[in-house]
Design a protein around this motif. Sequence first.
Motif, PDB file in Angstrom:
ATOM      1  N   SER A 140       0.817  -1.208   0.000  1.00  0.00           N
ATOM      2  CA  SER A 140       0.000   0.000   0.000  1.00  0.00           C
ATOM      3  C   SER A 140       0.849   1.256   0.000  1.00  0.00           C
ATOM      4  N   GLU A 156      -6.647   1.860   0.121  1.00  0.00           N
ATOM      5  CA  GLU A 156      -7.215   2.289   1.399  1.00  0.00           C
ATOM      6  C   GLU A 156      -6.141   2.327   2.480  1.00  0.00           C
ATOM      7  N   LEU A 157      -5.279   1.307   2.535  1.00  0.00           N
ATOM      8  CA  LEU A 157      -4.215   1.277   3.539  1.00  0.00           C
ATOM      9  C   LEU A 157      -3.235   2.427   3.345  1.00  0.00           C
ATOM     10  N   ARG A 160      -4.758   5.622   4.517  1.00  0.00           N
ATOM     11  CA  ARG A 160      -4.746   5.694   5.983  1.00  0.00           C
ATOM     12  C   ARG A 160      -3.349   5.956   6.512  1.00  0.00           C
ATOM     13  N   GLU A 163      -3.166   9.644   6.583  1.00  0.00           N
ATOM     14  CA  GLU A 163      -4.098  10.246   7.534  1.00  0.00           C
ATOM     15  C   GLU A 163      -3.791   9.878   8.979  1.00  0.00           C
ATOM     16  N   ASP A 164      -3.362   8.642   9.206  1.00  0.00           N
ATOM     17  CA  ASP A 164      -3.173   8.134  10.563  1.00  0.00           C
ATOM     18  C   ASP A 164      -1.838   7.402  10.640  1.00  0.00           C
ATOM     19  N   THR A 165      -0.774   8.125  10.309  1.00  0.00           N
ATOM     20  CA  THR A 165       0.548   7.527  10.168  1.00  0.00           C
ATOM     21  C   THR A 165       1.001   6.794  11.421  1.00  0.00           C
ATOM     22  N   ILE A 168      -0.690   3.383  11.910  1.00  0.00           N
ATOM     23  CA  ILE A 168      -0.217   2.382  10.953  1.00  0.00           C
ATOM     24  C   ILE A 168       1.171   1.893  11.342  1.00  0.00           C
ATOM     25  N   TRP A 231       1.153   8.095  18.406  1.00  0.00           N
ATOM     26  CA  TRP A 231      -0.276   7.965  18.107  1.00  0.00           C
ATOM     27  C   TRP A 231      -1.084   8.824  19.076  1.00  0.00           C
ATOM     28  N   SER A 280      -0.776  14.399  11.502  1.00  0.00           N
ATOM     29  CA  SER A 280      -0.163  13.077  11.557  1.00  0.00           C
ATOM     30  C   SER A 280       1.327  13.249  11.274  1.00  0.00           C
ATOM     31  N   ASN A 324     -10.643   6.670  -3.186  1.00  0.00           N
ATOM     32  CA  ASN A 324     -11.284   6.720  -1.875  1.00  0.00           C
ATOM     33  C   ASN A 324     -12.299   7.852  -1.782  1.00  0.00           C
TER      34      ASN A 324
END
Length: 386
Positions: A140, A156-157, A160, A163-165, A168, A231, A280, A324
């Motif tokens: 991804s 999608e991965l 993300r 967006e949300d490093t 992940i 996070w 992020s 997306n």
Amino acid sequence: MKKIYRFNYGDYAIGENEQFYEEMAKNGWKLKNRGQHLSSFVRSEPEDRLYRIELSSPGFLEGADLPEEQVELYRECGWELVTSSGRVHVFTALLGSTYPELYEDPKQQAATLKGLRREYQLSWIPVLILLLFQFFLYSSVTYHSSSGWWADFTSELAFRFYEDTAFIILAAVWLLCATFDLIYGAIRTTLLYRKLKSGKPLDHAPKRTKFDHRNLRMGLSMLIVVAFMHWGAQGLSYREVPLPLESDGPYILISDVGVEGERIPSFVNGQESYLRTNRSLMATRWRTYESVKLGSDDIWMYQTVYQLPDSEHAKKLALLQLDNAVFARDASAFTKKTHPELDLVYYTNIEMVCVKDNYMFFIEIIGADGKYNEPVLDAIASLELN
């Protein structure tokens, strides 16, 4: 009572754990409890103690506790149960006593490894799943355009990841640690089982090697902690405020595209216009919602703006956004066009994806049927970006 915690070896490292607890006792730290990764010790007088580990091998749906009669038999032989953690049970006795070893026949002790060995053998199933997930994650992040479910999943991965490093990365590090621990544990347990089965006794004081799995577990656990802290910091960066009447950031308002109407709450859920921001490790994000009344029509605009490290990342995220999108859900639904002051532009009648420098814009205007596409592009092009 002073207490300290130390990383212990895995369940498979029977000799290393016994030696570790004996060394701690010599240094005045008596074992109190053992967990899956950490053991706790309380301050005591330095003692020369022996520690022995017994592994339980329960059947299906049986508890991992040792039978009370077995514990009592060991107690009568001079071995006191200190602590239990899952299938691991730690016994102790003073050094120099004439207490017999728990096992004189290595083949008998090999039988106690069957449960742990079976557990690690079954762990190959989740290991395979974890490895596949790691591969999906890598695929991804190195996304290239394709089609089908694989493209949807990897796209999608990757999206993300921007967006949300931190999450992940946390998931990837955790999966890496779990995968390594399971594979290494399975190998060690199998080798120990074969050794005992062949009649060779367990080494209660193995020689030190350059590869210390306890230190490696500690290092990997610290990586998980660091990723978790990032996070948490990412979550704390979230802010939501009412949408200003004039833009004070790298985003546009409906008024910037020539729509002069009264700002109203959503008739669906009463949602007021808002501005949300968060950060992020890969991007800073602005997300807006605005609804205005224009005559008898309601015009809604949803907007997400990403500030990326450079323009290449912005273009990459834009391509991912095509797959997306909320309404189109497919890159083929978008039409590509050029704009003299924008680096990349894709649009439908409702959604627009464009790139300017290291910023990526995703805008949805509902109730206009593409009427404001050109004014939107011009408004973005006129933004002064840092």
